[in-house]
Motif scaffolding. Structure first.
Motif, short mmCIF file in Angstrom:
data_model
loop_
_atom_site.label_atom_id
_atom_site.label_comp_id
_atom_site.label_asym_id
_atom_site.label_seq_id
_atom_site.Cartn_x
_atom_site.Cartn_y
_atom_site.Cartn_z
N LEU A 1 -27.85 -73.20 -29.54
CA LEU A 1 -27.34 -74.11 -28.53
C LEU A 1 -27.68 -73.53 -27.16
CD1 LEU A 1 -23.77 -75.14 -29.79
CD2 LEU A 1 -25.95 -76.26 -30.18
N ILE A 2 -28.32 -74.34 -26.33
CA ILE A 2 -28.67 -73.95 -24.98
C ILE A 2 -27.82 -74.78 -24.03
CG2 ILE A 2 -30.50 -73.84 -23.24
CD1 ILE A 2 -31.16 -72.07 -25.63
N ASP A 3 -26.99 -74.14 -23.22
CA ASP A 3 -26.13 -74.84 -22.28
C ASP A 3 -26.97 -75.31 -21.09
OD1 ASP A 3 -24.21 -75.67 -20.38
OD2 ASP A 3 -22.75 -74.23 -21.12
N VAL A 4 -27.10 -76.62 -20.94
CA VAL A 4 -27.90 -77.19 -19.85
C VAL A 4 -27.02 -77.87 -18.79
CG1 VAL A 4 -29.97 -77.44 -21.28
CG2 VAL A 4 -28.35 -79.35 -21.13
N THR A 5 -25.73 -77.62 -18.85
CA THR A 5 -24.79 -78.27 -17.94
C THR A 5 -25.18 -78.08 -16.48
OG1 THR A 5 -23.03 -77.87 -19.54
CG2 THR A 5 -22.34 -78.51 -17.32
N ARG A 6 -25.43 -76.86 -16.08
CA ARG A 6 -25.75 -76.56 -14.69
C ARG A 6 -27.03 -77.31 -14.26
NH1 ARG A 6 -23.75 -72.66 -11.56
NH2 ARG A 6 -23.06 -71.49 -13.36
N MET A 7 -28.02 -77.37 -15.15
CA MET A 7 -29.27 -78.08 -14.85
C MET A 7 -29.01 -79.57 -14.61
SD MET A 7 -31.64 -76.38 -17.77
CE MET A 7 -31.40 -74.67 -18.20
N ASN B 1 -19.75 -80.33 -25.80
CA ASN B 1 -18.68 -79.59 -26.44
C ASN B 1 -18.32 -78.37 -25.61
OD1 ASN B 1 -16.81 -78.79 -28.59
ND2 ASN B 1 -18.07 -80.13 -29.87
N GLU B 2 -17.33 -77.65 -26.08
CA GLU B 2 -16.84 -76.47 -25.37
C GLU B 2 -17.82 -75.31 -25.49
OE1 GLU B 2 -12.91 -73.53 -25.34
OE2 GLU B 2 -12.91 -75.31 -26.60
N HIS B 3 -17.98 -74.57 -24.38
CA HIS B 3 -18.82 -73.38 -24.40
C HIS B 3 -17.95 -72.16 -24.71
CE1 HIS B 3 -22.47 -71.15 -22.61
NE2 HIS B 3 -21.86 -70.41 -23.52
N GLU B 4 -17.72 -71.97 -25.98
CA GLU B 4 -16.93 -70.83 -26.47
C GLU B 4 -17.71 -70.26 -27.65
OE1 GLU B 4 -14.71 -68.48 -28.90
OE2 GLU B 4 -14.86 -70.55 -29.59
N GLU B 5 -17.95 -68.96 -27.63
CA GLU B 5 -18.87 -68.33 -28.57
C GLU B 5 -18.51 -68.58 -30.03
OE1 GLU B 5 -22.47 -66.83 -29.00
OE2 GLU B 5 -21.51 -67.05 -27.06
N GLY B 6 -17.22 -68.49 -30.38
CA GLY B 6 -16.82 -68.76 -31.76
C GLY B 6 -17.13 -70.19 -32.16
N LEU B 7 -16.83 -71.14 -31.28
CA LEU B 7 -17.11 -72.54 -31.58
C LEU B 7 -18.61 -72.80 -31.67
CD1 LEU B 7 -16.16 -75.43 -32.04
CD2 LEU B 7 -16.15 -75.73 -29.55
N ILE B 8 -19.39 -72.20 -30.78
CA ILE B 8 -20.84 -72.35 -30.84
C ILE B 8 -21.35 -71.90 -32.21
CG2 ILE B 8 -23.00 -71.38 -29.95
CD1 ILE B 8 -21.66 -71.51 -27.14
N GLN C 1 -15.90 -79.81 -21.73
CA GLN C 1 -17.16 -80.41 -22.17
C GLN C 1 -18.33 -79.84 -21.38
OE1 GLN C 1 -16.45 -84.67 -21.66
NE2 GLN C 1 -16.64 -84.88 -23.88
N ASN C 2 -19.18 -79.11 -22.07
CA ASN C 2 -20.47 -78.70 -21.52
C ASN C 2 -21.54 -79.48 -22.26
OD1 ASN C 2 -18.86 -76.85 -20.17
ND2 ASN C 2 -20.40 -75.25 -20.31
N ILE C 3 -22.73 -79.50 -21.69
CA ILE C 3 -23.85 -80.23 -22.26
C ILE C 3 -24.79 -79.21 -22.89
CG2 ILE C 3 -25.73 -81.84 -21.80
CD1 ILE C 3 -24.08 -82.45 -19.10
#
Length: 138
Positions: A18-24, A53-60, A115-117
């Motif tokens: 999973l790559i978090d692209v929220t900031r982009m 979804n949430e940016h939490e390592e366990g959930l990822i 929620q992060n993207i």
């Protein structure tokens, strides 16, 4: 109505990632000048997807584990694997979807607190992945 397109490029380093692209996405919305409208986030790949979804390592890791369970990489039952050993990634992309649409309100994406993207890689590692961001509105 304004329409603004922006493409971000990156590489991935694992088969499932999973790559978090929220900031982009937030930066593209800010550059667009759109105050109220929508933003479309699209992965132009048949073996990837977009989720919120949430940016939490366990959930990822839970999400990635469930994707492996659901799509069964390397399974001999997938006919596509006789051509290219990535049927699981095509199936995952078909189930999850390659895009998400989020409202833009007062110049900001209307996402929940947790929620992060994320770009969902299911056929990595890949040196050339893209996310196309289209902002439309006024």
């Amino acid at each position: 109505m304004k329409i603004y397109h922006h493409t971000v490029r990156f590489s991935t380093n694992a088969q499932f990632q999973l790559i978090d692209v929220t900031r982009m996405v937030e930066e593209a919305v800010a550059k667009s000048g759109v105050l109220n409208g929508i933003v479309l986030i699209h992965a132009p790949h048949a073996t990837a997807a977009i989720i919120l979804n949430e940016h939490e390592e366990g959930l990822i890791n839970d999400i990635l584990d469930k994707l492996r369970d659901l799509t069964e990489p390397g399974s001999r039952k997938w006919r596509h694997n006789m051509i290219d050993d990535n049927a699981h990634a095509h199936i995952g992309s078909a189930i999850i979807g390659a895009e998400r649409i989020i409202p833009v309100i007062n110049g900001r994406i209307a996402r929940g607190t947790w929620q992060n993207i994320f770009f969902v890689e299911m056929d990595g590692p890949r040196s050339n992945r893209e996310v196309v961001i289209t902002v439309m509105g006024e």
